[in-house]
Design a protein around this motif. Sequence first.
Motif, short mmCIF file in Angstrom:
data_model
loop_
_atom_site.label_atom_id
_atom_site.label_comp_id
_atom_site.label_asym_id
_atom_site.label_seq_id
_atom_site.Cartn_x
_atom_site.Cartn_y
_atom_site.Cartn_z
N MET A 195 -16.91 -7.12 -5.08
CA MET A 195 -15.50 -7.22 -4.82
C MET A 195 -15.13 -6.23 -3.72
O MET A 195 -15.44 -5.06 -3.79
CB MET A 195 -14.74 -6.89 -6.11
CG MET A 195 -13.35 -7.35 -6.12
SD MET A 195 -12.89 -7.61 -7.83
CE MET A 195 -11.20 -7.41 -7.76
N GLY A 196 -14.44 -6.72 -2.68
CA GLY A 196 -14.07 -5.88 -1.56
C GLY A 196 -12.60 -5.54 -1.54
O GLY A 196 -11.82 -6.00 -2.37
N LYS A 197 -12.23 -4.72 -0.57
CA LYS A 197 -10.83 -4.37 -0.36
C LYS A 197 -10.38 -5.00 0.95
O LYS A 197 -11.09 -4.95 1.94
CB LYS A 197 -10.65 -2.86 -0.30
CG LYS A 197 -10.91 -2.18 -1.63
CD LYS A 197 -10.59 -0.72 -1.55
CE LYS A 197 -10.83 -0.07 -2.90
NZ LYS A 197 -10.44 1.33 -2.89
N ILE A 198 -9.17 -5.55 0.94
CA ILE A 198 -8.68 -6.30 2.10
C ILE A 198 -7.33 -5.75 2.56
O ILE A 198 -6.46 -5.46 1.74
CB ILE A 198 -8.52 -7.79 1.73
CG1 ILE A 198 -9.89 -8.38 1.40
CG2 ILE A 198 -7.87 -8.57 2.85
CD1 ILE A 198 -9.85 -9.82 0.95
N ALA A 199 -7.17 -5.62 3.89
CA ALA A 199 -5.87 -5.28 4.49
C ALA A 199 -5.29 -6.57 5.08
O ALA A 199 -6.00 -7.33 5.72
CB ALA A 199 -6.04 -4.23 5.58
N ILE A 200 -4.01 -6.80 4.83
CA ILE A 200 -3.34 -8.01 5.30
C ILE A 200 -2.30 -7.61 6.34
O ILE A 200 -1.55 -6.66 6.13
CB ILE A 200 -2.65 -8.73 4.13
CG1 ILE A 200 -3.67 -9.10 3.06
CG2 ILE A 200 -1.91 -9.96 4.62
CD1 ILE A 200 -3.02 -9.58 1.79
N PHE A 201 -2.25 -8.35 7.44
CA PHE A 201 -1.24 -8.15 8.48
C PHE A 201 -0.41 -9.42 8.57
O PHE A 201 -0.95 -10.49 8.89
CB PHE A 201 -1.90 -7.84 9.83
CG PHE A 201 -2.63 -6.54 9.84
CD1 PHE A 201 -2.02 -5.40 10.35
CD2 PHE A 201 -3.91 -6.43 9.33
CE1 PHE A 201 -2.69 -4.19 10.36
CE2 PHE A 201 -4.58 -5.22 9.33
CZ PHE A 201 -3.97 -4.10 9.84
N ILE A 202 0.88 -9.32 8.30
CA ILE A 202 1.77 -10.48 8.30
C ILE A 202 2.67 -10.42 9.52
O ILE A 202 3.44 -9.48 9.69
CB ILE A 202 2.63 -10.52 7.02
CG1 ILE A 202 1.73 -10.62 5.78
CG2 ILE A 202 3.62 -11.68 7.07
CD1 ILE A 202 2.47 -10.47 4.47
#
Length: 72
Positions: A1-8
């Motif tokens: 399981m990874g960590k994700i950064a989201i840019f909206i």
Amino acid sequence: MGKIAIFIDGGYLDKVLYHDHGSKKLNYRGLAEEITKPDEILRTYYYHCLPYQSNPPTEEERQRFANKQLRQ
């Protein structure tokens, strides 16, 4: 399981919501959780930039920029 950064991109998302769904309301937390499944959210960044203006700006660019400034 990874960590994700989201840019909206708020400008694009607003346009899609308005034209395709007739609404500007959205549960951003729910969207972020849905996008990252099954991974973990590191961060979610929301940005909404003013429209581009060339140098010197055209009349259309000036008007679009002025209209966006009024709504913010």
